[in-house]
Design an enzyme around this catalytic site. Structure first.
Site, PDB file in Angstrom:
ATOM      1  N   LYS A 271      -4.714   2.551  -0.419  1.00 59.67           N
ATOM      2  CA  LYS A 271      -5.975   3.240  -0.164  1.00 59.67           C
ATOM      3  C   LYS A 271      -5.694   4.700   0.154  1.00 59.67           C
ATOM      4  CE  LYS A 271      -7.718  -0.969   2.004  1.00 59.67           C
ATOM      5  NZ  LYS A 271      -8.225  -1.567   3.253  1.00 59.67           N
TER       6      LYS A 271
ATOM      7  N   ASP B 116       0.837  -1.197   0.000  1.00 58.35           N
ATOM      8  CA  ASP B 116       0.000   0.000   0.000  1.00 58.35           C
ATOM      9  C   ASP B 116       0.871   1.247   0.000  1.00 58.35           C
ATOM     10  OD1 ASP B 116       0.795   0.667   2.656  1.00 58.35           O
ATOM     11  OD2 ASP B 116      -0.763  -0.608   3.487  1.00 58.35           O
TER      12      ASP B 116
ATOM     13  N   MET C  15      -4.494   8.302  11.988  1.00 61.38           N
ATOM     14  CA  MET C  15      -5.233   9.009  10.951  1.00 61.38           C
ATOM     15  C   MET C  15      -6.147  10.048  11.629  1.00 61.38           C
ATOM     16  SD  MET C  15      -3.716   7.235   8.649  1.00 61.38           S
ATOM     17  CE  MET C  15      -4.418   7.601   7.052  1.00 61.38           C
TER      18      MET C  15
END
Length: 519
Positions: free
Chosen positions: A57, A35, A172
């Protein structure tokens, strides 16, 4: 027969923060599924022929749904492949490794979970924030912030989480910072509680913003602070001003492209890393034994006549290494050089000779062919014999000058310089996004081959792609070649050494990253 899957934590971004086991797993893999939070440098550990599959993503776009990633791992392993699922940070901390491992187990596929250095701890550390401290916080909570407010409320018991530990780390959640701050204040955290957001921690793009629960949302909006970032809440944030260490390093925040052959790049790469920069290796040249029969024969003839030479001039480290490789192949050793004076251009070439038991005479002037002539001109006599071992792309200047003075010159082409093999889509992305801040060239062949490689990767005109990238050259000959292909040389080493090249990069950073030329 089914293969095996390694679920590997890649660490927070700095390629060196992967574990030894993770590093080894990548090298064994037939396929790597990765990723965007995994360092592109780690992909260079893959063995030839291994397949890399991007499933990254972003907050606004998923290349592949999680269920599809799970099935992809199964399908690859059922095809008999050794697979590495490379995930940023640690795979067990909000990495959904449980879902991937569960499907592998259901399909009878062997797997291993290889823990990684979690961004929850390492990213704050790179910003000078220890998540625990004897005087401020003896415990830590790691919380997901990557959900919508209603999902956050279902997954987080705010009344318990808010004051459960001294430090709260939200993974995040940049887009939800206002809501997170509001809930923490509502459930008992003082509005004056320090907060830090660390974006792309441990990478060249690392950026930190600090404030309090009361004002952090406004600061994030004003700075247009974008994800991915780790959010730290607690008094430990106040340690940052005393403990920030990465940001004060001379090359912090700079990603520097190294085009040198991989076999020779380690010194430059290591120094960039030590000084806080992020090297990106893209070797565009490779040195190999000579391919033509005429070159092979000329080398044999020269080596069988070693005891007849008055001088042997070495102009590069490659020249030294390949010379001794040929010497071994011919069953000879350094005793054959007993009557020759041996000279080396520059300290690196001299050091390479010393490792082979020879203490050469070292050129102390310009570290190039011109310096060789300047250093020994008064001692060079007509009729003397000179051997110059070099590569197939070496300039003819020195042999011509010596011949013009009446010396008998033998040139031995002891290695060929060829175009390196692998395309690099990650590099093209970085160049397009402005993620490469400087490119280093250590020879004319690195310049020419770099431009060839970009064209081979589909870039019709490389010059616009390199606009805004500082071009750093090791010396005037290399700089001339760069200018001849249309590049603007903004940085040039004062001496043709890796140390001098590093020095000019540091001067550039100190000067505020404005291009400077050192003559």
């Amino acid at each position: 027969m089914a293969g095996k899957v390694f679920l590997v934590g890649a660490g927070p971004g700095d390629a060196r923060l992967i574990t030894v086991k993770g590093w080894e797993s990548i090298g064994k893999a037939d396929a790597v599924v990765y990723d965007r939070l995994a360092s592109p440098r780690l992909l260079k550990l893959m063995k030839p022929g291994a397949v890399k599959i991007y499933v990254g993503k972003r907050p606004d776009r998923h290349t592949m749904k999680q269920e599809e990633i799970n099935q992809l791992l199964v399908d690859l392993a059922l095809g008999g492949k050794v697979v590495v699922r490379l995930k940023g940070g640690d795979p067990t901390i909000f990495g959904r490794v449980g879902e991937e491992a569960e499907l592998l187990h259901k399909n009878g596929i062997p797997f291993e979970i290889v823990p990684g250095v979690t961004a929850a701890i390492s990213v704050p550390a790179y910003a000078g924030i220890p998540v625990t401290h004897r005087d401020y916080a003896s415990s830590i909570s790691i919380i997901t912030g990557h959900e919508s407010p209603d999902k956050l409320d279902r997954s987080i018991q705010w009344d318990k989480v808010t004051n459960a530990t001294g430090t709260l780390v939200f993974m995040m959640g940049v887009a939800k910072i206002g809501y997170i701050s509001e809930q923490l204040i509502r459930h008992g955290r003082p509005a004056s509680t320090p907060v830090a957001l660390v974006r792309w921690g441990t990478r060249a793009e690392q950026d930190t913003i600090t404030g309090t629960l009361e004002d952090i949302e406004a600061k994030v909006i004003a700075a247009n602070f974008q994800p991915p970032a780790v959010i730290v809440v607690g008094d430990v944030v106040n340690q940052r001003e005393q403990l920030k260490w990465a940001e004060v390093l001379p090359l912090f925040g700079k990603r520097i492209l190294v085009t040198r052959a991989r076999s020779q790049a380690s010194e430059l790469v290591n120094r960039i890393e030590e000084l806080g920069g992020e090297p990106y290796e893209f070797p565009v040249i490779e040195t190999v034994m000579p391919s033509s029969e005429s070159s092979k024969q000329s080398v044999k003839d020269a080596l069988h006549a070693l005891n007849t030479f008055d001088w042997v001039f070495f102009t590069s480290v490659n020249g030294v290494e390949f010379f001794f490789r040929h010497l071994e192949n011919e069953g000879k050793d350094i005793r054959s050089l007993h009557q020759a004076r041996i000279a080396a251009v520059g300290p690196s070439t001299a050091e390479a000779l010393r490792k082979h038991g020879i203490a050469p005479e070292v050129v102390k002037g310009p570290f190039q062919a011109e310096g060789m002539l300047e250093a020994f001109e008064s001692e060079l006599k007509a009729g003397q014999t000179v051997l110059i071992p070099h590569g197939d792309l070496a300039r003819s200047w020195l042999p011509e000058q010596l011949s013009a003075r009446g010396l008998h010159v033998t040139e031995a082409i002891i290695y060929d310089t060829i175009l390196a093999g692998e395309d690099d889509d990650e590099l093209l992305k970085l160049l397009e996004e402005g993620g490469i801040h400087a490119v280093t060239f250590t020879s004319s062949s690195t310049v020419k081959n770099f431009m060839k490689m970009l064209k081979r990767m589909g870039v019709e005109d490389p010059l616009p792609l390199l606009k805004g990238v500082e071009v750093a050259c090791i010396g005037p000959v290399t700089a001339k070649t760069a200018e001849a292909v249309g590049l603007e040389v903004t940085l040039m080493a004062k001496e043709a050494t890796m140390t001098s090249l590093i020095d000019v990069l540091c001067e550039w950073k100190r000067a505020g990253s404005v291009g400077i030329v050192n003559n």
